[in-house]
Design a protein around this motif. Structure first.
Motif, PDB file in Angstrom:
ATOM      1  N   ARG A 340       0.836  -1.215   0.000  1.00  0.00           N
ATOM      2  CA  ARG A 340       0.000   0.000   0.000  1.00  0.00           C
ATOM      3  C   ARG A 340       0.867   1.260   0.000  1.00  0.00           C
ATOM      4  N   VAL A 341       0.254   2.374  -0.383  1.00  0.00           N
ATOM      5  CA  VAL A 341       1.011   3.634  -0.416  1.00  0.00           C
ATOM      6  C   VAL A 341       0.476   4.622   0.611  1.00  0.00           C
ATOM      7  N   LEU A 342       1.363   5.540   1.025  1.00  0.00           N
ATOM      8  CA  LEU A 342       1.006   6.560   2.027  1.00  0.00           C
ATOM      9  C   LEU A 342       0.277   7.714   1.344  1.00  0.00           C
ATOM     10  N   CYS A 343      -0.943   7.420   0.934  1.00  0.00           N
ATOM     11  CA  CYS A 343      -1.698   8.431   0.191  1.00  0.00           C
ATOM     12  C   CYS A 343      -3.041   8.646   0.868  1.00  0.00           C
ATOM     13  N   ALA A 344      -3.714   9.697   0.455  1.00  0.00           N
ATOM     14  CA  ALA A 344      -5.106   9.875   0.863  1.00  0.00           C
ATOM     15  C   ALA A 344      -5.839  10.651  -0.212  1.00  0.00           C
ATOM     16  N   ASP A 345      -7.041  10.204  -0.502  1.00  0.00           N
ATOM     17  CA  ASP A 345      -7.959  11.003  -1.321  1.00  0.00           C
ATOM     18  C   ASP A 345      -8.939  11.613  -0.348  1.00  0.00           C
ATOM     19  N   LEU A 346      -9.225  12.885  -0.526  1.00  0.00           N
ATOM     20  CA  LEU A 346     -10.233  13.509   0.334  1.00  0.00           C
ATOM     21  C   LEU A 346     -11.554  13.569  -0.434  1.00  0.00           C
ATOM     22  N   LEU A 347     -12.584  12.958   0.148  1.00  0.00           N
ATOM     23  CA  LEU A 347     -13.897  12.914  -0.498  1.00  0.00           C
ATOM     24  C   LEU A 347     -14.841  13.881   0.207  1.00  0.00           C
ATOM     25  N   ALA A 348     -15.517  14.703  -0.576  1.00  0.00           N
ATOM     26  CA  ALA A 348     -16.477  15.653  -0.003  1.00  0.00           C
ATOM     27  C   ALA A 348     -17.787  14.924   0.291  1.00  0.00           C
ATOM     28  N   PRO A 349     -18.472  15.358   1.366  1.00  0.00           N
ATOM     29  CA  PRO A 349     -19.715  14.683   1.754  1.00  0.00           C
ATOM     30  C   PRO A 349     -20.870  14.963   0.778  1.00  0.00           C
ATOM     31  N   GLU A 350     -22.040  14.488   1.150  1.00  0.00           N
ATOM     32  CA  GLU A 350     -23.282  14.721   0.386  1.00  0.00           C
ATOM     33  C   GLU A 350     -23.217  14.131  -1.018  1.00  0.00           C
ATOM     34  N   GLY A 351     -22.424  13.076  -1.170  1.00  0.00           N
ATOM     35  CA  GLY A 351     -22.376  12.402  -2.466  1.00  0.00           C
ATOM     36  C   GLY A 351     -21.420  13.018  -3.470  1.00  0.00           C
ATOM     37  N   TYR A 352     -20.630  14.017  -3.064  1.00  0.00           N
ATOM     38  CA  TYR A 352     -19.788  14.714  -4.045  1.00  0.00           C
ATOM     39  C   TYR A 352     -18.532  13.948  -4.442  1.00  0.00           C
ATOM     40  N   GLY A 353     -17.882  13.296  -3.470  1.00  0.00           N
ATOM     41  CA  GLY A 353     -16.708  12.496  -3.838  1.00  0.00           C
ATOM     42  C   GLY A 353     -15.416  13.291  -3.892  1.00  0.00           C
ATOM     43  N   GLU A 354     -14.428  12.717  -4.578  1.00  0.00           N
ATOM     44  CA  GLU A 354     -13.046  13.211  -4.509  1.00  0.00           C
ATOM     45  C   GLU A 354     -12.894  14.693  -4.851  1.00  0.00           C
ATOM     46  N   ILE A 355     -12.269  15.412  -3.927  1.00  0.00           N
ATOM     47  CA  ILE A 355     -11.901  16.811  -4.202  1.00  0.00           C
ATOM     48  C   ILE A 355     -10.385  17.012  -4.162  1.00  0.00           C
ATOM     49  N   ILE A 356      -9.689  16.125  -3.409  1.00  0.00           N
ATOM     50  CA  ILE A 356      -8.224  16.245  -3.295  1.00  0.00           C
ATOM     51  C   ILE A 356      -7.578  14.871  -3.442  1.00  0.00           C
ATOM     52  N   GLY A 357      -6.431  14.859  -4.123  1.00  0.00           N
ATOM     53  CA  GLY A 357      -5.592  13.663  -4.138  1.00  0.00           C
ATOM     54  C   GLY A 357      -4.223  14.060  -3.611  1.00  0.00           C
ATOM     55  N   GLY A 358      -3.659  13.254  -2.731  1.00  0.00           N
ATOM     56  CA  GLY A 358      -2.346  13.606  -2.198  1.00  0.00           C
ATOM     57  C   GLY A 358      -1.609  12.394  -1.662  1.00  0.00           C
ATOM     58  N   SER A 359      -0.333  12.592  -1.351  1.00  0.00           N
ATOM     59  CA  SER A 359       0.453  11.487  -0.795  1.00  0.00           C
ATOM     60  C   SER A 359       1.790  11.974  -0.265  1.00  0.00           C
ATOM     61  N   GLN A 360       2.419  11.101   0.500  1.00  0.00           N
ATOM     62  CA  GLN A 360       3.853  11.267   0.766  1.00  0.00           C
ATOM     63  C   GLN A 360       4.550  10.768  -0.491  1.00  0.00           C
ATOM     64  N   ARG A 361       5.700  11.361  -0.817  1.00  0.00           N
ATOM     65  CA  ARG A 361       6.371  11.004  -2.068  1.00  0.00           C
ATOM     66  C   ARG A 361       7.526  10.045  -1.802  1.00  0.00           C
ATOM     67  N   GLU A 362       7.783   9.213  -2.787  1.00  0.00           N
ATOM     68  CA  GLU A 362       8.951   8.319  -2.665  1.00  0.00           C
ATOM     69  C   GLU A 362      10.205   9.197  -2.671  1.00  0.00           C
ATOM     70  N   ASP A 363      11.046   9.054  -1.625  1.00  0.00           N
ATOM     71  CA  ASP A 363      12.223   9.928  -1.559  1.00  0.00           C
ATOM     72  C   ASP A 363      13.536   9.177  -1.750  1.00  0.00           C
ATOM     73  N   ASP A 364      13.458   7.865  -1.995  1.00  0.00           N
ATOM     74  CA  ASP A 364      14.675   7.079  -2.202  1.00  0.00           C
ATOM     75  C   ASP A 364      14.921   6.887  -3.701  1.00  0.00           C
ATOM     76  N   TYR A 365      16.133   7.220  -4.125  1.00  0.00           N
ATOM     77  CA  TYR A 365      16.470   7.193  -5.550  1.00  0.00           C
ATOM     78  C   TYR A 365      16.185   5.843  -6.206  1.00  0.00           C
ATOM     79  N   ASP A 366      16.729   4.785  -5.630  1.00  0.00           N
ATOM     80  CA  ASP A 366      16.616   3.479  -6.283  1.00  0.00           C
ATOM     81  C   ASP A 366      15.175   2.982  -6.336  1.00  0.00           C
ATOM     82  N   THR A 367      14.452   3.218  -5.238  1.00  0.00           N
ATOM     83  CA  THR A 367      13.048   2.780  -5.209  1.00  0.00           C
ATOM     84  C   THR A 367      12.237   3.535  -6.258  1.00  0.00           C
ATOM     85  N   LEU A 368      12.492   4.833  -6.341  1.00  0.00           N
ATOM     86  CA  LEU A 368      11.739   5.644  -7.309  1.00  0.00           C
ATOM     87  C   LEU A 368      12.072   5.225  -8.746  1.00  0.00           C
TER      88      LEU A 368
END
Ligand code: 4AD
Ligand code: MG
Length: 431
Positions: A340-368
């Motif tokens: 899994r990844v260290l991410c989060a989508d923020l969903l707005a209530p009342e049936g609206y759904g995703e308003i934001i997408g975000g995450s921690q970024r891969e910071d290791d050269y070889d992994t990236l």
């Protein structure tokens, strides 16, 4: 004295002049009720023909819908409606008399007709109200970010590589360089800039060649990406929570008139306060399956899933830690569960759904590097982005919001297409 409709309250009993447009008229040769707007608001002008000069009486008679005017009158407080001010008209000057019939009348027009007339439809009160709320959201965003140490860094629109997946890229021929792509998000560039300024954001148009026909998708929309050095997943979530609370608070403070015009129930907006709900993707899949969805454990949430889930709650929901295979190459793996990844989508209530997408970024050269290869992306074009992990790499995180998604939710609109002045969808490029 020259003033605006929004400032009439400061001139009760005095004579003022406003400049704008007449959008509706009732009356006969003796008494006229003129509906006026000037960009700052709407008001009614009441004119008694016997009490004004002959030219003004004649102007009142011939005034047509959407003619531009200068109207002088005495400001009166509405006898019954609190906060409503009218003009007892003493003079009308016509700036431009509209002689053609205005295409948008009061009768119900279909959405395609209205979108074809978008250049004129923008004048209608609901469209006016939406654009004003949009303006507040933009300014509240700048305000929050500036007050919290984020510097604005403008990312390029023409780019050599994809940020969010190669299937949704608009490409163009770029001289001898080959293909260039219209940016899907400025994220990768503002990641570079945090190594200079620490915390930053961009705000501009982005492009997705998506074949989606949903009520949530545009092909051109405005994104604000924010990024911060040394911020980890939880810090990232906190910033998003604070930003969204600040935006909603500002709209409630500044746009009650607009929300009323839009018939937006403001009770749900009043409940927007931190902390928001946080659930893992795993928990959400379980919950959705119990609600009848056929979502699989390694699936992204579909539009219907988002609607179903967010209708249940009156607060925004962070859905965290998606399976890595459904998310972008740059997201950092969860050390506790590398599937899994260290991410989060923020969903707005009342049936609206995703308003934001975000995450921690891969910071290791070889992994990236491995991620880029796994996603079959051209390493050469991403070398500059890899370099950031060579020279003083730091843990860092960020997120991006879709401005029109926020506008649609906060204005309580059905469809995203009215949340941008001139929408671009697969079927629409004009006006
Ligand atoms: O989730 P997305 O694709 O994330 C990114 O682009 C990241 N690079 C952002 C970042 O981490 N800096 O897009 C971000 C947001 C979505 O949450 C959604 O609100 C909006 O952009 N969005 C759209 N809005 C309208 N039409 C579309 N086709 C959209 N696609 C995404
Ligand atoms: Mg997303």
């Amino acid at each position: 004295m020259l003033t605006t409709i929004s400032n009439l309250k400061d001139h009760v009993g005095k004579e003022v002049t406003i400049r704008g447009w007449m959008f509706n008229k009732r009356g006969n040769g003796k008494l006229y009720f003129l509906q006026l707007r000037d960009g700052s608001g709407m008001t009614q002008g009441v004119l008694e023909a016997a009490k004004v000069d002959p030219q003004t009486a004649e102007n009142a008679e011939k005034l047509t819908a959407e003619s531009s005017v200068k109207v002088t009158g005495i400001v009166n407080k509405h006898p019954k409606q609190e906060g409503v001010y009218e003009l007892g008209v003493t003079k009308i000057e016509i700036v431009h008399l509209t002689t053609e019939e205005y295409p948008i009348s009061k009768k119900d027009h279909g959405i395609d007709f209205l979108l074809d007339q978008r250049h004129l439809w923008l004048r209608s009160s609901k469209q006016w109200a939406i654009q004003r709320v949009r303006n507040t959201i933009i300014n509240a965003t700048y305000e929050y970010l500036n007050d919290n140490g984020f510097i604005k860094i403008d990312a390029p629109i023409l780019t050599p590589n994809a940020c969010e997946g190669t299937t949704e890229l608009f490409d163009i021929d770029y001289f001898d360089e080959g293909k260039a792509y219209l940016s899907q998000s400025g994220q990768l560039y503002i990641e570079a800039a945090i190594f200079s300024v620490g915390k930053c954001f961009d705000f501009g148009p982005v492009f997705r060649a998506e074949k989606s026909k949903t009520r949530r998708h545009l092909t051109e929309f405005w994104m604000m990406d924010a990024e911060a050095a040394f911020a980890e997943h939880d810090d990232n979530i906190k910033t998003q929570e604070e930003l969204v609370c600040h935006i909603v608070k500002k709209v409630l403070e500044k746009n009650m008139q607009e929300l009323t015009i839009l018939e937006r129930n403001i009770e749900p907006l009043k409940k927007i306060e931190a902390p928001f709900i946080r659930k893992t993707h795993e928990e959400v899949v379980k919950e959705l399956r119990e609600m009848g969805s056929d979502i699989q454990p390694n699936h992204d949430l579909g539009a219907d899933d988002e609607t179903m889930l967010t209708q249940k709650y009156d607060k925004p929901i962070f859905v965290e830690k998606y399976p890595s295979e459904v998310k972008a190459f740059y997201m950092k793996r969860d050390p506790k569960d590398p599937t899994r990844v260290l991410c989060a989508d923020l969903l707005a209530p009342e049936g609206y759904g995703e308003i934001i997408g975000g995450s921690q970024r891969e910071d290791d050269y070889d992994t990236l590097l491995k991620r880029i290869q796994d996603h079959k992306l051209p390493v050469k074009e991403f070398q500059w982005y890899l370099d950031l992990r060579k020279f003083g790499s730091v843990p860092h995180s960020g997120f991006g919001y879709g401005l029109e998604r926020l506008v649609t939710w906060i204005c309580g609109q059905e469809h995203i297409r009215t949340s941008i002045p001139f929408p671009r969808t697969i079927y629409r490029l004009t006006p």
